[in-house]
Scaffold this motif. Structure first.
Motif: not given
Length: 628
Positions: A209-232
């Motif tokens: 739980x804690x590492x997933x929480x921190x992973x998502x937080x740091x990913x959102x603040x990374x300023x680099x788009x990593x999720x493909x628009x094709x997934x959405x």
């Protein structure tokens, strides 16, 4: 008076704040001694391991987001990070210290959570309970609390500092006031507390739980788009269940939308969903916003100095890269790792982008040749280094770069003649290949008014000073030199000499008090101080590896014997200068090929009498040898 919970109680401790975790280390040491080995079941040990693992999660995303050679075209905000932001976010991990201390209080407090006495390794039920509590409690609580922090007066008192950084970084996620950290602790801890209270808590759940929480937080603040628009596009409902770096960046720029923690669903329900979120996310992931990408007008081509300096690059540690001239003991354990990476770069890497900045609206970039300083002195590596530099020059030429400057050993005369090797090989280059001295000289000369008739040079000069004086004389500007409080006017050869080389100083000519005298050979004198030049505007280059070529305030000249030139003609009489030479001092042995034209230098010998010299008003005067 500052509002409560707006500043950290250990703000004045600096790096010593980590001593607050000392009691946990002491507990682990005690258990280690009692058990005679590593206490793998110790709750104190797991608190420290979690602290380290969570910090490394943020560090991982920080390193990735700053690897510009991988992420430049998917950066949400193309601007760079300035030192003001670095200073603001220096203590970004305060919230990790706080949450570790709160965890220690829960482990050994008056009301410990149920299930901690007999802690299981894993219970799958706990994961489902934590997920339900996160969606049902943590997400809505954070959403409404976050919206409240954006209202007056809470925003100015508690939340404005978090939004003072224009470019989000993974470390920005942890930067905030104690009130914000407590809110984050509540939203993080509610799912865990619920799972333990229901008897489904486990050690694995805490880590996941804690590492997933921190992973998502740091990913959102990374300023680099990593999720493909094709997934959405394939699963449209998914866009309301997980946010993206673009989604969060819009919140930091516009501040009136996208308040959710991880799930945009609550922005949709609250009417604060930014309508540009998905279209902008698609553009950034595809890189379409870079079709009109700005071409850098200036590229600085550097190389790695040594193993220690390689760990000061921006994508390693911010606290280290922000002080590039300091070495820290913390880097020593990582020295072997840096060495291995250096060898890998030698084998399979090419010139890459390190950093960039904007100066007066112009984009400047720093590229690095993947070679260390010691490799430049390996004869077998010379061809490979030149090939890397050549490819970088050709790449810059294709991009439309105006100026490429060779730094440090990349402009080594023995390596490529200061870049002339590439210019001669590719005469159609549009990019100007220069090095730091000529570039600096060009900038300085550009600042000199066009109607200037005389320039006064002061201070110690080297190649830069000679380059400035050379171009000034080509513009027919009179150069006056100042050195050690003695003004020396550069003598000129009235007949132009060999390419306008200055004549031998004679009576009435002043020699600067501390000048670099190169050689005196048949009336040819090259004084480096102030870049002595002749009527034609040219100066002799400095003699390589010349020993003791500084002229003291009392000028002493020695006479060398006549030598035979390679063509069989009688060689010139050469006068050498000893720094602080007195009667009886030895002339240093010169290396082969050090003198112009390949003429060898004499062996040193004991002088029989003091050299001729005379004093003139304003400085030391050298009397040339008869017949020179």
């Amino acid at each position: 008076m500052a509002p409560p919970l707006s500043s950290w109680p250990w703000a004045s401790l600096g790096i010593y704040k980590y001593f607050l975790l000392g009691p946990l280390v002491w507990k682990v040491a005690q258990e280690w001694a009692e058990q005679g080995g590593a206490p793998l079941g110790s709750r104190w040990l797991h608190l420290l391991l979690l602290f380290s693992a969570r910090g490394l999660t943020y560090q991982f995303w920080f390193s990735y987001s700053n690897m510009l050679f991988l992420t430049r075209r998917r950066r949400v905000v193309p601007d760079g990070v300035d030192f003001r932001q670095v200073d603001h976010e220096w203590d970004w991990d305060n919230f990790l210290v706080l949450q570790t201390l709160i965890g220690a209080a829960l482990v050994n407090g008056p009301l410990p959570l149920p299930g901690l006495e007999d802690l299981r390794v894993w219970d799958p039920r706990g994961l489902g309970i934590a997920l339900l509590l996160h969606v049902g409690l943590s997400e809505p609580v954070f959403y409404w609390a976050h919206r409240a922090l954006h209202g007056a007066p809470l925003f100015g008192q508690y939340h404005a500092g978090h939004h003072s950084t224009p470019v989000t970084q993974p470390l920005t996620a942890g930067f905030g006031t104690p009130l914000e950290a407590l809110l984050l602790t509540l939203t993080t801890g509610v799912p865990l507390a619920g799972a333990f209270l229901m008897g489904a808590g486990s050690l694995g759940l805490v880590y996941v739980h804690l590492l997933t929480f921190d992973y998502l937080r740091s990913m959102g603040y990374s300023n680099v788009e990593v999720i493909s628009h094709r997934v959405f596009e394939a699963l449209p409902p998914l866009r309301y269940l997980i946010y993206t770096p673009t989604y969060l960046s819009l919140h930091h720029r516009e501040k009136d939308s996208n308040f959710c923690l991880f799930m945009p669903l609550f922005d949709l329900l609250g009417g604060t969903l930014n309508s540009k979120s998905w279209e902008l996310q698609k553009e950034i992931y595809q890189g379409t916003q870079w079709k009109n990408d700005r071409v850098p007008e200036f590229v600085f081509l550097v190389h790695v100095v040594d193993i220690m300096s390689s760990m000061h690059v921006p994508f390693v540690l911010r606290s280290i890269s922000s002080v590039p001239f300091e070495n820290h003991l913390i880097l020593l354990p990582f020295w072997p790792v840096a060495l291995v990476y250096g060898l890998l770069m030698w084998c399979c890497s090419k010139t890459f982008l390190v950093s960039f900045y904007y100066l007066r609206g112009r984009l400047h970039q720093t590229w690095s040749v993947p070679r260390h300083g010691f490799q430049y002195f390996i004869p077998a590596a010379k061809a490979g280094i030149n090939r890397q530099i050549e490819l970088a020059i050709l790449r810059a030429d294709r991009m439309g770069v105006k100026v490429l400057s060779l730094a440090a050993l990349n402009k080594n005369e023995a390596l490529n003649g200061g870049g002339t090797l590439f210019v001669d090989k590719h005469p159609d280059l549009r990019v100007r290949v220069v090095h730091g001295n000529t570039l600096t000289a060009a900038v300085i000369l550009n600042e000199i008014p066009s109607n200037t008739k005389e320039v006064f040079l002061t201070g110690a000069t080297s190649k830069l000073g000679r380059a400035i004086a050379l171009y000034l004389c080509r513009k027919k500007i009179r150069v006056v030199v100042h050195a050690d409080h003695v003004v020396g006017e550069v003598p000129e050869d009235p007949e132009g000499g060999a390419r306008g080389v200055p004549a031998v100083p004679r009576a009435g000519h002043q020699v600067p008090g501390r000048a670099e005298l190169q050689d005196v050979a048949r009336g040819q004198v090259a004084v480096a101080e102030g870049a002595a030049v002749g009527a034609a505007g040219d100066a002799l280059p400095p003699v390589r590896r010349a020993a003791h070529h500084r002229v003291p305030s009392r000028l002493h000249l020695r006479q060398a014997r006549r030598h035979e030139a390679p063509q069989g003609r009688a060689g010139p009489r050469l006068l050498r200068v000893l720094y602080g030479a007195r009667g009886g001092a030895r002339v240093p042995r010169r290396r082969r090929g050090a003198l112009p034209g390949g003429v060898g230098a004499p062996r040193g010998g004991r002088a029989r009498r003091r050299p001729d010299r005379r004093r003139v008003e304003g400085g030391a005067q050298a009397r040339p040898h008869a017949g020179v």
